[in-house]
Scaffold this active site. Structure first.
Site, PDB file in Angstrom:
ATOM      1  N   HIS A  97      37.645  48.265  40.919  1.00 64.17           N
ATOM      2  CA  HIS A  97      36.693  49.044  40.119  1.00 64.17           C
ATOM      3  C   HIS A  97      35.492  49.500  40.945  1.00 64.17           C
ATOM      4  O   HIS A  97      34.847  50.486  40.597  1.00 64.17           O
ATOM      5  CB  HIS A  97      36.248  48.246  38.888  1.00 64.17           C
ATOM      6  N   ASP A  98      35.212  48.799  42.028  1.00 63.89           N
ATOM      7  CA  ASP A  98      34.175  49.258  42.952  1.00 63.89           C
ATOM      8  C   ASP A  98      34.681  50.462  43.745  1.00 63.89           C
ATOM      9  O   ASP A  98      34.015  51.503  43.814  1.00 63.89           O
ATOM     10  CB  ASP A  98      33.780  48.119  43.902  1.00 63.89           C
ATOM     11  N   VAL A 139      34.937  54.121  42.330  1.00 64.45           N
ATOM     12  CA  VAL A 139      33.699  54.799  41.956  1.00 64.45           C
ATOM     13  C   VAL A 139      32.863  55.001  43.221  1.00 64.45           C
ATOM     14  O   VAL A 139      32.171  54.098  43.666  1.00 64.45           O
ATOM     15  CB  VAL A 139      32.934  53.974  40.894  1.00 64.45           C
ATOM     16  N   GLY A 154      33.816  55.054  46.301  1.00 64.76           N
ATOM     17  CA  GLY A 154      34.197  54.239  47.453  1.00 64.76           C
ATOM     18  C   GLY A 154      33.737  52.794  47.337  1.00 64.76           C
ATOM     19  O   GLY A 154      33.003  52.423  46.415  1.00 64.76           O
ATOM     20  N   SER A 199      28.649  49.179  44.617  1.00 60.55           N
ATOM     21  CA  SER A 199      27.808  49.751  43.554  1.00 60.55           C
ATOM     22  C   SER A 199      28.046  49.037  42.223  1.00 60.55           C
ATOM     23  O   SER A 199      27.144  48.951  41.394  1.00 60.55           O
ATOM     24  CB  SER A 199      28.049  51.257  43.411  1.00 60.55           C
ATOM     25  N   PRO A 216      41.048  54.418  36.007  1.00 62.36           N
ATOM     26  CA  PRO A 216      42.231  54.660  35.171  1.00 62.36           C
ATOM     27  C   PRO A 216      42.175  53.841  33.878  1.00 62.36           C
ATOM     28  O   PRO A 216      41.700  52.711  33.879  1.00 62.36           O
ATOM     29  CB  PRO A 216      43.403  54.203  36.044  1.00 62.36           C
ATOM     30  N   ASP A 225      51.413  38.792  33.045  1.00 66.42           N
ATOM     31  CA  ASP A 225      52.738  38.329  33.447  1.00 66.42           C
ATOM     32  C   ASP A 225      53.006  37.005  32.760  1.00 66.42           C
ATOM     33  O   ASP A 225      52.424  35.984  33.105  1.00 66.42           O
ATOM     34  CB  ASP A 225      52.779  38.183  34.975  1.00 66.42           C
ATOM     35  N   THR A 280      54.830  34.093  35.421  1.00 67.94           N
ATOM     36  CA  THR A 280      54.001  33.393  36.422  1.00 67.94           C
ATOM     37  C   THR A 280      52.585  33.963  36.336  1.00 67.94           C
ATOM     38  O   THR A 280      52.172  34.760  37.171  1.00 67.94           O
ATOM     39  CB  THR A 280      54.570  33.584  37.844  1.00 67.94           C
ATOM     40  N   ASP A 310      53.016  37.561  42.770  1.00 62.00           N
ATOM     41  CA  ASP A 310      54.414  37.711  43.163  1.00 62.00           C
ATOM     42  C   ASP A 310      54.924  39.061  42.672  1.00 62.00           C
ATOM     43  O   ASP A 310      54.140  39.893  42.211  1.00 62.00           O
ATOM     44  CB  ASP A 310      55.256  36.550  42.602  1.00 62.00           C
TER      45      ASP A 310
END
Length: 306
Positions: A42-43, A46, A48, A52, A139, A222, A225, A230
């Protein structure tokens, strides 16, 4: 410009210091590895990988932590603070918060059973946050494959393997029911569940996330596991057991160029691990601040006093 040995002379203990914090935190919080990886993602999406996302609101900008993709879900900030405090003791004003987050992500993946890779380093920290961009660039769990591809391409990740391999970060961690419920009861306004959902998995999810239940309840990505890094995520997609729509789209979109990659990573752990490491390096290299750009923050939550 970035290079793995950036701190070899100025802070040789950087990897050990970060690793020790994660090992300690994992004892009481098995989710923390996935949470740290998500913070880095998430850094980077936004403006690069510039840390931030770690900045709190100030008089000059609103924090990215308040943006829809992060609010009530981005976590682990206190753990990054722990790393920063230890590093400021060992190597004052040397290691950037952006590099801490990048290294911590790699170590989190490794400690959870995933691959190791040499992390290019030398990023510097931004002096502003980008609340509005965080609301649009990240996204969404409701995205179609076309929307996902555009979001990745917009930041410079334009290979199908970037999208499919980085989505594999959902091999561990959790999501809230509110991001899943529409698929279970009223997919795209049809009053029916998402037809790609495996029927037994649908029944399980409906028990965990009832129609008018508590949207903040957490569900493992998941089920097999839940805390291990994995390739089970891809096998789950092949079986109609992707938790969120945007993940299942990688396999269930007819004729998609992502399907062969899901099949490959599902059948071959080393292929997935190699592609994931490669995509993480590509993502970590997005628009870094280097040289005299930005700064080395002394506290990851606030810009240095001028």
């Amino acid at each position: 410009q970035l290079r793995p040995d950036f701190y070899s002379r100025t802070c040789p203990s950087v990897f050990n210091i970060i690793k020790n914090v994660i090992v300690d935190e994992l004892q009481t919080d098995p989710r923390i590895a996935a949470s740290i990886l998500r913070l880095h993602f998430h850094d980077c999406f936004v403006r690069g990988c510039d840390a931030s996302i770690l900045l709190d609101t100030s008089k000059s900008f609103r924090t990215e932590k308040d943006a829809a993709p992060n609010v009530n879900s981005a976590r682990g900030f206190n753990v990054i603070d722990r790393m920063k405090t230890a590093l400021e003791r060992a190597c004052p004003r040397t290691v950037s918060c952006a590099d801490i987050l990048t290294i911590a992500s790699q170590i989190s993946v490794l400690l959870s059973g995933g691959p190791s890779w040499a992390v290019p380093l030398g990023r510097r920290d931004s002096v502003e946050a980008f609340f509005d961009l965080a609301n649009t660039a990240l996204p969404s769990p409701f995205f179609t494959l076309a929307q996902l591809k555009k979001a990745f391409a917009d930041v410079g990740l334009n290979r199908p393997s970037d999208l499919v391999a980085l989505s594999g970060g959902h091999t561990f961690g959790r999501a809230r029911c509110l991001f899943v419920t529409a698929r279970l009861y009223n997919f795209n306004g049809t009053n029916r569940p998402d037809p790609t959902l495996n029927p037994s998995y649908l029944a399980d999810l409906r028990r965990l996330c009832p129609r008018n239940g508590n949207g903040t309840v957490l569900v493992n990505f998941d089920v097999m596991t839940p805390n291990t890094f994995d390739n089970q995520f891809y096998t789950n997609l092949r079986n109609g057991k992707g938790l969120i729509q945007s993940d299942q789209e990688l396999f269930s979109t007819p004729g998609a160029d992502t399907i062969p990659l899901v099949n490959l990573y599902s059948s071959n752990t080393l292929s997935f691990f190699g592609a994931f490491a490669d995509a993480m390096i590509r993502m970590g290299n997005l628009r870094p601040l280097t040289g005299t750009q930005g700064e080395i923050r002394q506290n990851c939550r606030v810009v240095n006093s001028r």
